[in-house]
Each structure stands twice: as structure tokens, then as C-alpha cells.
Design an enzyme around this catalytic site. Structure first.
Site, mmCIF file in Angstrom:
data_model
loop_
_atom_site.group_PDB
_atom_site.id
_atom_site.type_symbol
_atom_site.label_atom_id
_atom_site.label_comp_id
_atom_site.label_asym_id
_atom_site.label_seq_id
_atom_site.Cartn_x
_atom_site.Cartn_y
_atom_site.Cartn_z
ATOM 1 N N ASN A 141 31.982 31.179 34.214
ATOM 2 C CA ASN A 141 31.832 32.634 34.353
ATOM 3 C C ASN A 141 31.649 33.288 32.991
ATOM 4 O OD1 ASN A 141 31.906 34.956 36.252
ATOM 5 N ND2 ASN A 141 33.433 35.640 34.781
ATOM 6 N N ASP A 254 38.093 54.964 29.677
ATOM 7 C CA ASP A 254 37.179 54.176 30.502
ATOM 8 C C ASP A 254 35.876 54.935 30.693
ATOM 9 O OD1 ASP A 254 36.285 52.091 32.073
ATOM 10 O OD2 ASP A 254 38.229 51.801 32.995
HETATM 11 C C1 FMN Z 1 30.694 47.449 28.752
HETATM 12 C C2 FMN Z 1 31.447 46.819 29.875
HETATM 13 C C3 FMN Z 1 32.825 46.655 29.784
HETATM 14 C C4 FMN Z 1 33.540 46.025 30.796
HETATM 15 N N1 FMN Z 1 34.883 45.825 30.651
HETATM 16 C C5 FMN Z 1 35.552 45.115 31.585
HETATM 17 C C6 FMN Z 1 36.943 44.800 31.401
HETATM 18 O O1 FMN Z 1 37.554 45.188 30.410
HETATM 19 N N2 FMN Z 1 37.546 44.053 32.359
HETATM 20 C C7 FMN Z 1 36.893 43.596 33.461
HETATM 21 O O2 FMN Z 1 37.493 42.898 34.267
HETATM 22 N N3 FMN Z 1 35.592 43.908 33.673
HETATM 23 C C8 FMN Z 1 34.902 44.637 32.758
HETATM 24 N N4 FMN Z 1 33.586 44.930 32.939
HETATM 25 C C9 FMN Z 1 32.939 44.569 34.208
HETATM 26 C C10 FMN Z 1 32.515 43.154 34.271
HETATM 27 O O3 FMN Z 1 31.826 42.680 33.148
HETATM 28 C C11 FMN Z 1 31.587 43.067 35.481
HETATM 29 O O4 FMN Z 1 32.283 43.487 36.613
HETATM 30 C C12 FMN Z 1 31.089 41.719 35.701
HETATM 31 O O5 FMN Z 1 30.038 41.777 36.605
HETATM 32 C C13 FMN Z 1 32.165 40.848 36.301
HETATM 33 O O6 FMN Z 1 31.616 39.595 36.349
HETATM 34 P P1 FMN Z 1 31.942 38.614 37.532
HETATM 35 O O7 FMN Z 1 31.140 39.068 38.719
HETATM 36 O O8 FMN Z 1 31.446 37.350 36.955
HETATM 37 O O9 FMN Z 1 33.399 38.657 37.758
HETATM 38 C C14 FMN Z 1 32.864 45.581 31.947
HETATM 39 C C15 FMN Z 1 31.478 45.766 32.052
HETATM 40 C C16 FMN Z 1 30.779 46.372 31.033
HETATM 41 C C17 FMN Z 1 29.311 46.517 31.168
#
Ligand code: FMN
Length: 448
Positions: A141, A254
């Protein structure tokens, strides 16, 4: 071209980068500059107080720049992203510039981590893309996670219960006390977009990025942990994500632009680092347009898919920057039947349960131009006929006007499409020759 460095050079050539040569501090001063340029050009800070490296921010802060980086036209974005997830291409492995300097005992103080807002509990890494592999060695991931610096070799990591969380659970069940992770910073926009996409569990979003980058993305093995990272990254922090320890994380500003609450979250121990000689530290302003665009874009793909089930031609989907890339959506589509718009509105709300307000417009309106959208509401919408109000419904926890504990609120849909077969709703054009049009285009682009 798969590196941030080449990309920065390219956008500078296109007039999309500002260089600031005066000395600015990572504590508040660089974030203030990023806020000033938010949504516009990227900014390169050449003199960072206390550090001999440069900082870049706002790289992914404009939709048009992101589309150009992905080499897609606005109308082709969603199919391109869908295809990249469906046909992820395994990355090649090899050496790369990120291995130029290997640090055995890094201290977080050595990196220009920014402190953004006045009540932040400390410096936050906000552009970190985290890679982890499951205990079976197969499931991978890649996702963004913010990291709060809480010591010279310790960070609190925010993990929403999604796929990294699931890999953590699997590792715990396999009896492990920590999970090896790489945290990559300074990446090509295609890698950032891919890291924000929800690929099926097990798929590495680096492989999704590799599709977007034409199969040219190379990964490298980390030096101190069992994890992979882009060989062309600027900086890679190597960590052990503790599965048996939590600490206070937050409050953090956020996507909503307001402070989120403090929570107990896991700890990452820093055990090593790799970086380019004279690396560029990538910053990302929390709640800035970059944050909102990267969060919103994957949801737009989902909304587009749902709406396509209801009407055949969807022109565009915009989770607007003003609606924090999350709560407000504009969809433009070709209307064939009088009842289409309300069905489209219901599909939009079903696709993205956090959504609060949605506006649907005809295909002659550009959904990314909010002035045109407002004009459509002003001329094509009637509150007594064209409004859809859904009270007492699940909304986003990010909406301070809702019952945030129960995530209950109200959704409102606005049908700003014109009635079929009725005259008086179109903007008259001015007929000019192709030659005059080209002349005007030339003057308009020269004066930009
Ligand atoms: C700039 C940015 C910051 C993010 N920060 C977080 C975070 O701190 N914690 C988190 O769980 N997801 C965060 N996300 C969301 C995840 O990257 C996003 O939900 C991602 O698709 C999750 O991946 P997965 O589907 O592989 O779980 C962030 C996304 C972006 C674009």
C-alpha cells in the site's frame, strides 16, 4: 520524466514557478508564503533559515497544472485514472539519485519540516507518501499520511482506518510489534495523484503511478528497512511504525481549513534516511488548494462513474476548491429528459456520502468556472421547483455546521439546468472568423 526535479524545471520554463531568494524560516514564514501563492504558481524557497537545502511548495496546487503533468485533457481525466488503477504496471527496480546520500542515524531536526499554523503542536511533514508491505510479503500500500514530529527520531502518524490500517492489523495478528515503512517526499505529481487514489487492497499505488508515467517509474530498496521507495525521490525517511504504542496527534488544520481534534495515533520511529545530494524538501500547505485537489480528484472519479449510470454524457465533475475539495460538487452533463437532473443529484450524493451541496448544470457550462456556475444558478434555477433537500442525513465529520459526533446534517441539491425546449436561456455568441479568433487568443495568452 518521472522526477520532481525535472518537473520543476519544466514548469519554471512555462512560467509556473516563483523563486524566493530571501531567507525565510520553516516556522510560519514559508507557510505564509505558500498561503499567499495558494492555487497559483508553485514556489521554490532558495534560502531556508537554518538549512542548506531548498524547499518547494504548491507543486500540485492548480488543476490545469495537474492535468498537464498527467498529460490528459480535462475530459479524459477520469477514464485515464480508472485505466491506471485497472492496469497498474509493476515498477522496475534499480538504483537512483535518492541513494546519493545514505544517513544511518538521522535526526528530524536535520530536515526543514514546516510549522504551519499558530496553534500547531509542532512541525508537521505533510507531503509524505508512505509505503508498507503486509506480513505475507505480497499486499502493498502507498498513501499520504501526515506526521507530527514529536522527538528527534519519533513522529506521530495519522492513520484513517483504510488500507495502511488494515496492513497494520494483519501485521499485529502475525505477531509483529512494528511495521517497516518508507516515507517519500519530493515526488512527481503523477505519484502524488496515485497515492491519493483508492486502488484495490494489495495493489501498490506506485504501480498505478507507473502506468500514468508510461512504465518509466523505478523503485529502489530502502537501506535500513524492508520497504520500497521511488528511486528518483528527493528524500526518503525510513521508519518502524510501532504497532503497540500510540501518542497524541493533532490538533491539525485539515482540509476544511479549521483545526481537527487531537487523537491517539501510532508512532513511527525514524531509523534511517536516503536523499539526493542537495535535496529539495517538498512542502504542502494543509488545507491549501493542493491538499484539496489531491483529496478531491479520486472522489471525482467515483462521482463520474455513478453519474454515468444515470445519464450517458457527463462533461465534468468539480469538487470545488472553495468547498474544500470535499463538500461541494458541480456536475455538468447533457440533459435529455426533464427528470434527469434530480436523478443525477441523487447519484452524486450516493457516490460521495460526505457531500453537502451539489449543483448540476448543462453541458454548455464549464463546471470548473465558478462564475459560469453562478450564472447558471442565477438564470436557470427556481427554488420552488429545482431544489432537492435531504434533511437528517449522514454528512462529513469535517463540516462544523453539522452534528459532528453523529455526522448528521442536511444535503441540498440545486438543479441549475435549463428547461428543455424553452428559449431564452442561452448566451448569444459573436460570430467571428477563425483568423480573428486566433488573433484574440494570441493577445489573451500574451497578456496572462
Ligand atoms: C495531501 C493528503 C494528505 C492526506 N493525509 C492523510 C492522513 O494523514 N492520514 C490518512 O489516513 N489519510 C490521508 N490522506 C488520504 C489518503 O492518502 C487516501 O485516502 C488514500 O487514498 C488512502 O489510500 P488507501 O486507499 O490505499 O488506503 C491524505 C491525502 C492527501 C491527498
Amino acid at each position: 520524466m518521472t522526477d520532481l526535479r525535472d518537473y520543476i524545471e519544466r514548469i519554471e520554463g512555462e512560467g509556473e514557478l516563483v523563486r524566493i531568494g530571501e531567507r525565510l524560516s520553516p516556522r510560519f514564514e514559508i507557510p505564509a508564503a505558500l498561503q499567499r501563492f495558494d492555487g497559483g504558481k508553485a514556489v521554490l524557497f532558495e534560502d531556508v533559515d537554518g538549512y542548506d537545502v531548498k524547499v518547494v511548495g504548491g507543486v500540485n496546487g492548480s488543476r490545469s497544472r495537474l492535468l498537464k503533468a498527467l498529460e490528459v485533457e480535462p475530459g479524459g481525466l477520469y477514464t485515464r485514472l480508472q485505466e491506471a488503477v485497472r492496469d497498474a504496471i509493476r515498477c522496475g527496480m534499480g538504483d537512483g539519485p535518492v541513494r546519493e546520500v545514505v544517513v544511518d542515524e538521522p535526526r528530524l531536526n536535520d530536515f526543514p519540516v514546516l510549522t504551519h499554523f499558530e496553534e500547531d503542536p509542532g512541525p508537521y511533514i505533510t507531503s509524505g507518501v508512505v509505503y508498507a508491505r503486509g506480513p505475507d510479503g505480497r499486499a502493498e500500500n502507498v498513501s499520504f499520511h501526515r506526521l507530527l514530529v514529536i522527538g528527534q527520531d519519533r513522529m506521530a502518524i495519522r492513520v484513517v482506518p483504510r488500507q495502511l490500517y488494515r496492513i497494520m492489523q494483519m501485521s499485529r495478528e502475525a505477531g509483529l510489534s512494528s511495521l517497516d515503512v518508507s516515507i517519500s517526499l519530493g515526488l512527481h505529481p503523477a505519484i502524488c495523484v496515485a497515492a491519493a487514489l483508492p486502488a484495490p487492497f494489495g495493489t501498490s499505488e506506485f504501480d498505478v503511478a507507473n502506468n500514468l508515467l508510461g512504465g518509466e517509474l523505478r523503485l529502489t530498496e530502502c537501506e535500513h528497512v524492508d520497504a520500497l521507495a521511488p528511486a528518483g525521490a528527493e528524500l526518503v525517511l525510513e521508519g518502524k511504525l510501532r504497532l503497540d504504542e500510540t501518542v497524541a496527534e493533532g490538533p491539525f488544520v485539515d482540509q476544511s481549513g479549521t483545526y481537527d481534534i487531537e487523537r491517539q495515533q501510532p508512532v513511527v520511529e525514524l531509523v534511517g534516511a536516503m536523499h539526493r545530494e542537495g535535496y529539495i524538501y517538498q512542502a504542502l500547505l494543509p488545507s491549501g488548494s493542493e491538499h484539496r485537489l489531491l483529496m478531491g480528484m479520486p472522489r471525482e472519479v467515483r462521482i463520474w462513474e455513478y453519474v454515468r449510470n444515470v445519464v450517458p454524457t457527463v462533461k465534468g465533475v468539480n469538487l470545488t476548491v472553495g468547498g474544500m475539495g470535499w463538500l461541494h460538487c458541480v456536475v455538468s452533463f447533457e440533459k435529455f429528459r426533464e427528470g434527469d437532473p434530480k436523478n443525477v443529484l441523487m447519484a452524486v450524493f450516493a457516490a460521495h456520502p460526505s457531500l453537502k451541496h451539489a449543483v448540476v448544470v448543462d453541458s454548455d457550462i464549464d463546471p470548473y468556472d465558478m462564475e459560469q456556475v453562478e450564472w447558471a444558478i442565477a438564470t436557470r434555477f427556481r427554488g420552488d421547483e429545482d431544489l432537492l433537500v435531504v434533511p437528517h442525513v449522514r454528512v462529513s465529520s469535517l463540516d462544523p455546521s453539522s452534528d459532528q459526533e453523529k455526522e448528521l446534517g442536511c444535503k441540498v441539491g440545486v438543479d441549475a439546468t435549463k428547461p428543455l425546449g424553452k428559449r431564452g436561456f442561452d448566451k448569444p455568441g459573436i460570430p467571428v472568423s477563425e483568423e480573428v479568433r486566433r488573433l484574440l487568443d494570441r493577445y489573451a495568452s500574451a497578456s496572462r
